[in-house]
Scaffold this motif. Structure first.
Motif, PDB file in Angstrom:
ATOM      1  N   THR A 185       9.922 -44.576  32.624  1.00  0.00           N
ATOM      2  CA  THR A 185      10.130 -44.041  30.974  1.00  0.00           C
ATOM      3  C   THR A 185       8.779 -43.407  30.683  1.00  0.00           C
ATOM      4  OG1 THR A 185       9.419 -46.158  30.279  1.00  0.00           O
ATOM      5  CG2 THR A 185      11.809 -45.559  30.613  1.00  0.00           C
ATOM      6  N   THR A 186       7.617 -43.711  31.230  1.00  0.00           N
ATOM      7  CA  THR A 186       6.305 -43.378  30.499  1.00  0.00           C
ATOM      8  C   THR A 186       6.168 -41.717  30.546  1.00  0.00           C
ATOM      9  OG1 THR A 186       5.131 -43.580  32.677  1.00  0.00           O
ATOM     10  CG2 THR A 186       4.848 -45.501  31.029  1.00  0.00           C
ATOM     11  N   GLY A 187       6.531 -41.138  31.511  1.00  0.00           N
ATOM     12  CA  GLY A 187       6.427 -39.528  31.778  1.00  0.00           C
ATOM     13  C   GLY A 187       7.403 -38.981  30.745  1.00  0.00           C
ATOM     14  N   THR A 188       8.703 -39.647  30.673  1.00  0.00           N
ATOM     15  CA  THR A 188       9.510 -39.045  29.659  1.00  0.00           C
ATOM     16  C   THR A 188       8.879 -39.197  27.977  1.00  0.00           C
ATOM     17  OG1 THR A 188      11.229 -39.377  30.883  1.00  0.00           O
ATOM     18  CG2 THR A 188      11.625 -39.104  28.610  1.00  0.00           C
ATOM     19  N   LEU A 189       8.517 -40.402  27.825  1.00  0.00           N
ATOM     20  CA  LEU A 189       7.612 -40.827  26.518  1.00  0.00           C
ATOM     21  C   LEU A 189       6.627 -39.849  26.310  1.00  0.00           C
ATOM     22  CD1 LEU A 189       9.432 -43.147  26.645  1.00  0.00           C
ATOM     23  CD2 LEU A 189       7.812 -44.565  25.573  1.00  0.00           C
ATOM     24  N   ASP A 191       6.105 -36.740  27.483  1.00  0.00           N
ATOM     25  CA  ASP A 191       6.715 -35.537  27.248  1.00  0.00           C
ATOM     26  C   ASP A 191       7.381 -35.090  25.858  1.00  0.00           C
ATOM     27  OD1 ASP A 191       5.770 -34.620  29.658  1.00  0.00           O
ATOM     28  OD2 ASP A 191       7.512 -34.751  30.716  1.00  0.00           O
ATOM     29  N   LEU A 192       8.037 -36.364  25.341  1.00  0.00           N
ATOM     30  CA  LEU A 192       8.982 -36.061  24.278  1.00  0.00           C
ATOM     31  C   LEU A 192       8.271 -36.598  22.974  1.00  0.00           C
ATOM     32  CD1 LEU A 192      12.684 -36.683  25.629  1.00  0.00           C
ATOM     33  CD2 LEU A 192      11.478 -34.739  25.229  1.00  0.00           C
ATOM     34  N   VAL A 193       7.414 -37.294  22.999  1.00  0.00           N
ATOM     35  CA  VAL A 193       7.016 -38.301  21.682  1.00  0.00           C
ATOM     36  C   VAL A 193       6.464 -37.074  20.934  1.00  0.00           C
ATOM     37  CG1 VAL A 193       4.425 -38.042  22.509  1.00  0.00           C
ATOM     38  CG2 VAL A 193       5.376 -39.854  20.791  1.00  0.00           C
ATOM     39  N   PRO A 197      12.312 -36.023  16.522  1.00  0.00           N
ATOM     40  CA  PRO A 197      12.101 -36.379  15.128  1.00  0.00           C
ATOM     41  C   PRO A 197      12.300 -37.914  14.884  1.00  0.00           C
ATOM     42  CG  PRO A 197      14.258 -35.440  15.305  1.00  0.00           C
ATOM     43  CD  PRO A 197      13.625 -35.426  16.752  1.00  0.00           C
ATOM     44  N   VAL A 198      12.431 -38.658  15.849  1.00  0.00           N
ATOM     45  CA  VAL A 198      12.789 -40.270  15.605  1.00  0.00           C
ATOM     46  C   VAL A 198      11.363 -40.878  16.618  1.00  0.00           C
ATOM     47  CG1 VAL A 198      14.903 -40.169  15.027  1.00  0.00           C
ATOM     48  CG2 VAL A 198      14.522 -40.368  17.426  1.00  0.00           C
ATOM     49  N   PRO A 199      11.385 -42.060  16.429  1.00  0.00           N
ATOM     50  CA  PRO A 199      10.390 -42.864  17.176  1.00  0.00           C
ATOM     51  C   PRO A 199      11.016 -43.251  18.605  1.00  0.00           C
ATOM     52  CG  PRO A 199      10.504 -44.029  15.141  1.00  0.00           C
ATOM     53  CD  PRO A 199      11.630 -43.144  15.196  1.00  0.00           C
ATOM     54  N   LEU A 200      10.223 -43.197  19.747  1.00  0.00           N
ATOM     55  CA  LEU A 200      10.660 -43.402  20.999  1.00  0.00           C
ATOM     56  C   LEU A 200      10.013 -44.604  21.633  1.00  0.00           C
ATOM     57  CD1 LEU A 200      10.791 -39.978  22.896  1.00  0.00           C
ATOM     58  CD2 LEU A 200      12.782 -41.532  22.394  1.00  0.00           C
ATOM     59  N   LEU A 201      10.717 -45.782  21.938  1.00  0.00           N
ATOM     60  CA  LEU A 201       9.974 -46.921  22.789  1.00  0.00           C
ATOM     61  C   LEU A 201      10.606 -47.396  23.974  1.00  0.00           C
ATOM     62  CD1 LEU A 201      10.339 -50.156  20.787  1.00  0.00           C
ATOM     63  CD2 LEU A 201      11.420 -48.079  19.728  1.00  0.00           C
ATOM     64  N   LEU A 229       1.150 -43.132  22.119  1.00  0.00           N
ATOM     65  CA  LEU A 229       2.495 -43.607  21.919  1.00  0.00           C
ATOM     66  C   LEU A 229       2.488 -44.544  20.904  1.00  0.00           C
ATOM     67  CD1 LEU A 229       3.816 -44.197  25.300  1.00  0.00           C
ATOM     68  CD2 LEU A 229       4.011 -42.180  24.171  1.00  0.00           C
ATOM     69  N   LEU A 230       1.656 -45.555  20.830  1.00  0.00           N
ATOM     70  CA  LEU A 230       1.775 -46.466  19.669  1.00  0.00           C
ATOM     71  C   LEU A 230       1.287 -45.922  18.279  1.00  0.00           C
ATOM     72  CD1 LEU A 230       1.904 -49.518  18.731  1.00  0.00           C
ATOM     73  CD2 LEU A 230      -0.591 -49.905  19.143  1.00  0.00           C
ATOM     74  N   ALA A 231       0.360 -45.000  18.163  1.00  0.00           N
ATOM     75  CA  ALA A 231      -0.208 -44.140  16.927  1.00  0.00           C
ATOM     76  C   ALA A 231       1.168 -43.558  16.371  1.00  0.00           C
ATOM     77  CB  ALA A 231      -1.059 -43.370  17.293  1.00  0.00           C
ATOM     78  N   LYS A 232       1.818 -43.022  17.233  1.00  0.00           N
ATOM     79  CA  LYS A 232       3.196 -42.194  16.932  1.00  0.00           C
ATOM     80  C   LYS A 232       4.078 -43.037  16.282  1.00  0.00           C
ATOM     81  CE  LYS A 232       4.944 -38.314  15.887  1.00  0.00           C
ATOM     82  NZ  LYS A 232       5.117 -37.295  16.990  1.00  0.00           N
ATOM     83  N   LEU A 233       4.232 -44.306  16.775  1.00  0.00           N
ATOM     84  CA  LEU A 233       5.259 -45.180  16.285  1.00  0.00           C
ATOM     85  C   LEU A 233       4.650 -45.845  14.790  1.00  0.00           C
ATOM     86  CD1 LEU A 233       6.034 -47.511  19.342  1.00  0.00           C
ATOM     87  CD2 LEU A 233       7.626 -46.003  18.447  1.00  0.00           C
TER      88      LEU A 233
END
Length: 252
Positions: A185-189, A191-193, A197-201, A229-233
């Motif tokens: 999942t990390t590569g996908t997160l 690329d898409l983060v 328009p919604v949070p990904l975790l 990733l955490l900053a975006k969340l």
């Protein structure tokens, strides 16, 4: 970290999220070759403590089970009680990945969830009930296996997962959770983060977050990817109007 015996993904992804510190040690759950998935999940539960004890006299700061599916059937209350008992016996913080996800959701103030899971339908039903019993509204619960025609989580690559997630109908104020520690999942997160328009975790992101929190800042703050990733969340959690979150802002 306790790892399912055939999981090829977890150590690699967690190390990419933790960075150089803290040091990560793993112990694998036993193999149960004559059991189906439901039976294995039960056997794994019964072996959490024995597997943790295989670390011997290592001075561990914390122990986490890198597994979600086994914990769903009993619900979050039993999950927490089991972990508390094991923590007391080990004299160290102990939790499961499912509880790490729940703790991260609560710390961010998210109360709705969109589940995307590499599970069969019966395990998705158990997962949905787990989150609902935890007070989380589940707005969707979908099988990635069924959508992609995959046999298990280990087959799914980043390209497939990114294409699938990009095609989804998304829901207001409902983060998308990619649960399943064996799914890449990390590569996908990454690329898409900055594009959704919604949070990904993911399970693995929550697992890394819990480990870093237990180890403290003197043991590290996570990799550049983890911090992004955490900053975006945190950006999504800081406002009720998610249209205000700049989908293309990248502080790293």
């Amino acid at each position: 970290m306790i790892v399912p015996p055939s999981n090829p993904t977890l150590e690699i992804e967690i190390k990419s999220l933790l960075g150089e510190n803290p040091y990560l040690y793993t112990s694998r759950l036993p193999v149960f070759p004559n059991c189906d998935l439901a039976q294995r999940n039960t056997e794994y539960l019964n072996n959490y403590l024995d597997t943790a004890k295989r670390f011997g006299s290592l001075p561990l700061l914390a122990v986490i089970v890198g597994l979600t599916g086994s914990n769903y059937a009993d619900g979050p209350e039993a999950d927490r009680e089991r972990c508390d008992r094991i923590a007391e016996e080990l004299n160290a913080p102990f939790t499961t990945c499912s509880l790490a996800i729940l703790d991260l959701l609560r710390s961010l103030g998210f109360s709705r969830l969109h589940l995307e899971l590499p599970y069969p339908d019966w395990l998705i039903r158990e997962a949905k009930m787990y989150w609902e019993r935890a007070g989380i509204e589940v707005v969707a619960a979908n099988s990635i296996l069924k959508a992609l025609g995959s046999a298990d989580a280990y087959e799914i690559d980043n390209v497939q997962l990114e294409r699938y997630l990009s095609s989804l109908s998304l829901y207001a104020h409902a983060p998308v959770l990619l649960s399943g520690t064996g799914m890449r999942t990390t590569g996908t997160l990454e690329d898409l983060v900055d594009r959704l328009p919604v949070p990904l975790l993911s399970s693995n992101l929550a697992l890394a977050h819990w480990l870093l929190k237990q180890c403290g800042p003197d043991q590290g703050h996570g990799s550049v990817l983890f911090k992004k990733l955490l900053a975006k969340l945190q950006g999504f959690s800081s406002t009720s109007d998610w249209t205000n979150v700049d989908a293309f802002f990248n502080p790293y």
